[in-house]
Design a protein around this motif. Structure first.
Motif, short mmCIF file in Angstrom:
data_model
loop_
_atom_site.label_atom_id
_atom_site.label_comp_id
_atom_site.label_asym_id
_atom_site.label_seq_id
_atom_site.Cartn_x
_atom_site.Cartn_y
_atom_site.Cartn_z
N PRO A 1 3.29 7.60 2.81
CA PRO A 1 2.39 6.80 3.27
C PRO A 1 2.61 6.33 4.89
CG PRO A 1 3.27 6.15 1.25
CD PRO A 1 4.01 7.32 1.83
N SER A 2 1.37 5.90 5.45
CA SER A 2 1.53 5.79 6.98
C SER A 2 2.46 4.49 7.28
CB SER A 2 0.28 5.68 7.55
OG SER A 2 -0.65 4.82 6.75
N ASP B 1 0.94 6.98 -6.80
CA ASP B 1 -0.33 7.62 -7.03
C ASP B 1 0.25 9.22 -7.01
OD1 ASP B 1 -2.13 5.92 -7.31
OD2 ASP B 1 -2.76 5.81 -5.06
N LYS B 2 1.23 9.52 -5.94
CA LYS B 2 1.65 10.83 -6.15
C LYS B 2 2.59 11.12 -7.31
CE LYS B 2 1.47 11.35 -1.12
NZ LYS B 2 0.47 12.63 -1.09
N ALA C 1 0.72 -1.29 0.12
CA ALA C 1 0.10 0.12 0.07
C ALA C 1 0.69 1.35 -0.04
CB ALA C 1 -0.87 0.05 1.12
N ASP C 2 1.99 1.19 0.72
CA ASP C 2 2.92 2.46 0.64
C ASP C 2 3.57 2.64 -0.59
OD1 ASP C 2 2.64 2.74 3.63
OD2 ASP C 2 4.36 1.23 3.78
N ASP D 1 2.19 1.74 -3.56
CA ASP D 1 0.96 2.25 -4.50
C ASP D 1 0.65 3.68 -3.94
OD1 ASP D 1 0.85 -0.40 -5.59
OD2 ASP D 1 -0.94 -1.00 -4.44
N GLN D 2 0.65 4.19 -2.75
CA GLN D 2 0.64 5.59 -2.58
C GLN D 2 1.56 6.47 -2.96
OE1 GLN D 2 -0.67 6.57 1.60
NE2 GLN D 2 -1.33 4.21 1.69
N ARG E 1 -3.73 8.62 -13.03
CA ARG E 1 -5.05 8.58 -11.99
C ARG E 1 -6.21 8.19 -13.35
NH1 ARG E 1 -6.47 9.50 -7.33
NH2 ARG E 1 -4.38 10.30 -6.94
#
Length: 258
Positions: free
Chosen positions: A69-70, A22-23, A15-16, A18-19, A129
């Motif tokens: 990312p968190s 996205d940026k 997920a990190d 992928d985030q 996007r």
């Protein structure tokens, strides 16, 4: 769970990555980085194992002091980089499919003539996007599977065919967007929304069989429509010839009376 004092040494999750991707897509869309820089950084993102390796990718972009990312300690396996595939898919009297972790280019072109294509986007990585899938479908069919949270729209021309889109698109206008364009003649598009792993292999095989059976029935129906159309055209031509013959006979009779 042990406390972590040095966040840079933490393992990055899928997920990190992928985030961060996205940026990068946002930065590409805004013109902050070039397509070449975007491709190079995307490769670095999906090869990164820790936050320290992700940080340089975003360090020169506005509002970034490190990887955004968190922290997540749930997934530590290193996801492979998405496979770069051709942006053109052709299925002529045949079938083609694309699934798994593949990179969806800004524009993908599909050509189906008496053939079918299956696209599974649940593990795919969008290069930006909003991506466009341009479809030329003649006596064919396209099946697309998307994960929740992805908008799908159709903006094309359809004759003797149709498209079935999911009716539960997200309300967020910034959600990832798959834009379908092109032409459908005697064919169809079916888009389904599913979580990864919803179906077993046996269920997927059964679904494919049902899909191909439906395509076969659809082709038979289209053939019957095609034959009926040509029969109607032949009748119209015969009626026109008969009408012209009657006009000629009427003119000849009129000249004889004169």
């Amino acid at each position: 769970m042990a406390s972590v004092t040095d966040s840079d040494s933490l393992r990055a999750s899928d997920a990190d990555r992928d985030q961060v991707a996205d940026k990068l897509r946002e930065a590409l869309a805004e013109g902050r980085i070039t397509p070449e820089e975007h491709a190079e950084r995307i490769d670095a993102v999906y090869q990164a194992k820790t936050y320290a390796e992700l940080a340089p990718v975003l360090s020169d972009l506005p509002g970034q002091s490190g990887p955004a990312p968190s922290v997540s300690l749930r997934k530590e396996e290193n996801a492979p980089a998405p496979v770069s595939e051709s942006a053109n898919i052709v299925a002529v009297f045949s079938g083609a499919e694309r699934r798994g972790r593949w990179l969806v280019e800004p524009k993908t072109t599909l050509t189906m003539v008496f053939g079918g294509v299956e696209l599974d986007l649940r593990q795919a990585v969008l290069s930006q996007r909003e991506v466009e899938i341009s479809v030329t479908c003649v006596f064919g069919g396209l099946d697309i599977t998307v994960p929740p949270g992805v908008r799908v729209t159709w903006n094309g021309f359809t004759m003797f065919g149709g498209q079935q889109l999911p009716g539960d698109d997200p309300d967020d206008l910034n959600a990832p967007h798959v834009k379908l364009t092109g032409v459908i003649l005697f064919g169809g598009i079916d888009v389904k929304r599913r979580e990864q792993g919803d179906l077993t292999k046996a269920q997927r095989r059964a679904e494919r069989r049902e899909h191909h059976r439906g395509l076969h029935d659809h082709h038979l129906e289209i053939r019957e429509q095609h034959q009926a159309f040509h029969a109607e055209m032949r009748r119209a031509r015969a009626d026109r010839r008969e009408h012209l013959r009657e006009l000629r006979d009427a003119r000849r009779a009129s000249r004889r009376r004169c």
